[in-house]
Design a protein around this motif. Structure first.
Motif, PDB file in Angstrom:
ATOM      1  N   LYS A  69     -69.806 125.708 137.103  1.00 61.30           N
ATOM      2  CA  LYS A  69     -69.995 125.226 135.494  1.00 61.30           C
ATOM      3  C   LYS A  69     -71.145 126.405 135.165  1.00 61.30           C
ATOM      4  O   LYS A  69     -70.813 126.487 133.755  1.00 61.30           O
ATOM      5  CB  LYS A  69     -70.876 123.866 135.658  1.00 61.30           C
ATOM      6  CG  LYS A  69     -70.245 122.602 136.269  1.00 61.30           C
ATOM      7  CD  LYS A  69     -71.081 121.392 136.492  1.00 61.30           C
ATOM      8  CE  LYS A  69     -70.519 120.393 136.888  1.00 61.30           C
ATOM      9  NZ  LYS A  69     -71.283 119.099 137.087  1.00 61.30           N
ATOM     10  N   ILE A  70     -71.576 126.888 135.793  1.00 59.78           N
ATOM     11  CA  ILE A  70     -72.656 128.072 134.894  1.00 59.78           C
ATOM     12  C   ILE A  70     -71.861 129.151 134.674  1.00 59.78           C
ATOM     13  O   ILE A  70     -71.700 129.694 133.522  1.00 59.78           O
ATOM     14  CB  ILE A  70     -73.783 128.653 136.049  1.00 59.78           C
ATOM     15  CG1 ILE A  70     -74.798 127.455 136.130  1.00 59.78           C
ATOM     16  CG2 ILE A  70     -74.450 129.699 135.453  1.00 59.78           C
ATOM     17  CD1 ILE A  70     -75.367 127.287 134.872  1.00 59.78           C
ATOM     18  N   GLU A  71     -70.573 129.615 135.294  1.00 59.56           N
ATOM     19  CA  GLU A  71     -69.930 130.831 135.037  1.00 59.56           C
ATOM     20  C   GLU A  71     -68.873 130.386 133.971  1.00 59.56           C
ATOM     21  O   GLU A  71     -68.444 131.245 132.970  1.00 59.56           O
ATOM     22  CB  GLU A  71     -69.304 131.298 136.201  1.00 59.56           C
ATOM     23  CG  GLU A  71     -70.149 131.809 137.012  1.00 59.56           C
ATOM     24  CD  GLU A  71     -69.573 132.652 138.464  1.00 59.56           C
ATOM     25  OE1 GLU A  71     -68.169 132.287 138.330  1.00 59.56           O
ATOM     26  OE2 GLU A  71     -70.199 133.179 139.299  1.00 59.56           O
ATOM     27  N   GLN A  72     -68.412 129.272 133.779  1.00 63.22           N
ATOM     28  CA  GLN A  72     -67.839 128.636 132.808  1.00 63.22           C
ATOM     29  C   GLN A  72     -68.582 128.979 131.058  1.00 63.22           C
ATOM     30  O   GLN A  72     -68.075 129.220 130.304  1.00 63.22           O
ATOM     31  CB  GLN A  72     -67.257 127.214 132.674  1.00 63.22           C
ATOM     32  CG  GLN A  72     -66.390 126.729 131.607  1.00 63.22           C
ATOM     33  CD  GLN A  72     -65.065 127.353 131.438  1.00 63.22           C
ATOM     34  OE1 GLN A  72     -64.796 128.124 132.152  1.00 63.22           O
ATOM     35  NE2 GLN A  72     -64.422 127.157 130.222  1.00 63.22           N
ATOM     36  N   ALA A  73     -69.974 128.249 131.359  1.00 62.58           N
ATOM     37  CA  ALA A  73     -70.773 128.529 130.283  1.00 62.58           C
ATOM     38  C   ALA A  73     -70.941 129.944 129.828  1.00 62.58           C
ATOM     39  O   ALA A  73     -70.889 130.153 128.691  1.00 62.58           O
ATOM     40  CB  ALA A  73     -72.112 127.700 130.382  1.00 62.58           C
ATOM     41  N   LEU A  74     -71.174 130.806 130.712  1.00 60.71           N
ATOM     42  CA  LEU A  74     -71.011 132.334 130.424  1.00 60.71           C
ATOM     43  C   LEU A  74     -69.777 132.700 129.894  1.00 60.71           C
ATOM     44  O   LEU A  74     -69.922 133.696 128.954  1.00 60.71           O
ATOM     45  CB  LEU A  74     -71.239 133.049 131.906  1.00 60.71           C
ATOM     46  CG  LEU A  74     -72.778 132.906 132.492  1.00 60.71           C
ATOM     47  CD1 LEU A  74     -72.659 133.674 133.825  1.00 60.71           C
ATOM     48  CD2 LEU A  74     -73.900 133.381 131.649  1.00 60.71           C
ATOM     49  N   TYR A  75     -68.709 132.243 130.277  1.00 58.13           N
ATOM     50  CA  TYR A  75     -67.491 132.643 129.718  1.00 58.13           C
ATOM     51  C   TYR A  75     -67.444 131.986 128.131  1.00 58.13           C
ATOM     52  O   TYR A  75     -66.772 132.980 127.210  1.00 58.13           O
ATOM     53  CB  TYR A  75     -66.311 132.089 130.521  1.00 58.13           C
ATOM     54  CG  TYR A  75     -64.877 132.366 129.865  1.00 58.13           C
ATOM     55  CD1 TYR A  75     -64.225 133.617 129.893  1.00 58.13           C
ATOM     56  CD2 TYR A  75     -64.362 131.257 129.098  1.00 58.13           C
ATOM     57  CE1 TYR A  75     -63.249 133.894 129.117  1.00 58.13           C
ATOM     58  CE2 TYR A  75     -62.890 131.573 128.701  1.00 58.13           C
ATOM     59  CZ  TYR A  75     -62.377 132.953 128.749  1.00 58.13           C
ATOM     60  OH  TYR A  75     -61.261 132.903 127.938  1.00 58.13           O
TER      61      TYR A  75
END
Length: 373
Positions: free
Chosen positions: A247-253
């Motif tokens: 979820k965090i990396e999707q938010a970073l994307y």
């Protein structure tokens, strides 16, 4: 660390390496763990600290909630206290055997006693300071989780500022994953973020509270939020961490898509790896990607291939390309969290005349944000 040939020490098995390290004191173990990726796990290795406890204190058992590292730290403090107490009598032979270990620095005080390439010496003025650090800023959930992921990563990488020495500190800025060496952080004119995370121990340092004297932060003096941040970053990994990372990396994307600062340096990332990363971010149960591979972007000699195709529009999918273009902000996170196999290519690598075509791709990509209201 950055050469292809391995030293004799690096060829040792994990078991042999721990056996060798068990004959060192804590300060030497810390210094060894800073020399490269093959040794960075030593400072947290439970079997190693079990051996140290057995050798130094003859302790072979611990409580179910304890770790061997915490036991070692606790016994170190008790040993020093007993040596200073006039009410405790010890056998002279025992005193002689334990004397070298009672003087060992534990992990909490090693910054005050051992000058290393990454951990500055703390001055007496530091210890007497009672004011909380005014430069510490509580991180939001996304950047805090990103710092934790990088801290837990076993990848090694050079300093982002000088590119010569190994990076040993990570910026605690909300929107920045810059890693730097102590030499660069000691230069006040560089304008780096004052609070930095030490990548081996998980300690926080402020490089502005005392000019030329980096100050170690702690919860007792600098507030509960500081201690909660340190504890969260150091927390052992759990089964929930992978889903949280997804979820965090999707938010970073998503942040990357919304970023409109085109003055940032941009990097080229292998398209195939980007698809694997997209699968991890968007599909529950998808495996974590391996290292970022750059083979499709490079020639046999390691230089950037001038014939690759790149997207010309930031918001329009372009499947028939060899790579993606990402900002320095996102690249610095990905390179530290996953590691890079091969070279990292950015705008500095496309200046030569043979890269005029690629330069056009990158320029059009950066201008494309103005095509959409």
């Amino acid at each position: 660390m950055f050469i292809s040939s391995k030293s004799k020490l690096e060829r040792l098995t994990a078991e042999d390496l721990v056996n060798v390290a068990s004959f060192l004191d804590l300060a030497s173990i810390l210094q060894l763990s800073l020399t490269g990726k093959p040794f960075c796990h030593l400072i947290r290795d439970e079997f190693l600290f079990k051996q140290l406890n057995k050798r130094a204190f003859h302790v072979t058992e611990k409580g179910p909630e304890q770790t061997w590292l915490s036991v070692y730290k606790q016994l170190n403090k008790q040993d020093v206290g007993m040596a200073e107490s006039p009410n405790v009598q010890q056998n002279p032979t025992t005193q002689q055997q334990q004397q070298p270990y009672s003087e060992q620095p534990n992990e909490d005080t090693i910054q005050n006693t051992v000058p290393t390439a990454t951990e500055p010496l703390q001055q007496n003025a530091d210890e007497s300071t009672t004011d909380a650090c005014p430069h510490f800023v509580k991180l939001a959930d996304i950047p805090l989780e990103a710092k934790k992921i990088i801290f837990k990563s076993e990848e090694s990488y050079p300093c982002d500022l000088c590119a010569n020495k190994p990076a040993t500190y990570l910026s605690m800025d909300q929107d920045d994953c810059t890693a730097a060496c102590l030499s660069c952080l000691s230069q006040p004119e560089d304008g780096h973020f004052p609070v930095q995370l030490e990548l081996v121990t998980g300690d926080l340092y402020c490089f502005q509270c005392h000019h030329g004297k980096p100050r170690k932060l702690n919860g007792q003096r600098d507030g509960q939020v500081v201690q909660e941040t340190i504890d969260y970053i150091r927390d052992p990994e759990s089964m929930e961490d992978l889903e949280k990372r997804r979820k965090i990396e999707q938010a970073l994307y998503v942040q990357e898509l919304r970023r409109e600062d085109m003055s940032l340096k941009h990097y080229l990332m292998d398209k195939q790896w980007g698809r694997t990363w997209m699968s991890f971010r968007t599909r529950e149960g998808a495996p974590l990607p391996t290292k970022i591979t750059q083979q499709r972007l490079s020639r046999t000699n390691g230089s950037l291939d001038p014939n690759i195709r790149l997207p010309m529009d930031k918001y329009r999918p372009c499947p028939e390309t060899h790579g993606d273009i990402v900002s320095e902000k996102l690249w610095r996170y990905l390179a530290k969290a996953y590691g890079v196999q091969g070279r990292a290519y950015n705008e500095d690598d496309i200046i030569a005349p043979e890269y005029a075509r690629i330069r056009t791709f990158v320029d059009d990509f950066k201008k494309s944000i103005h095509l959409y209201p």
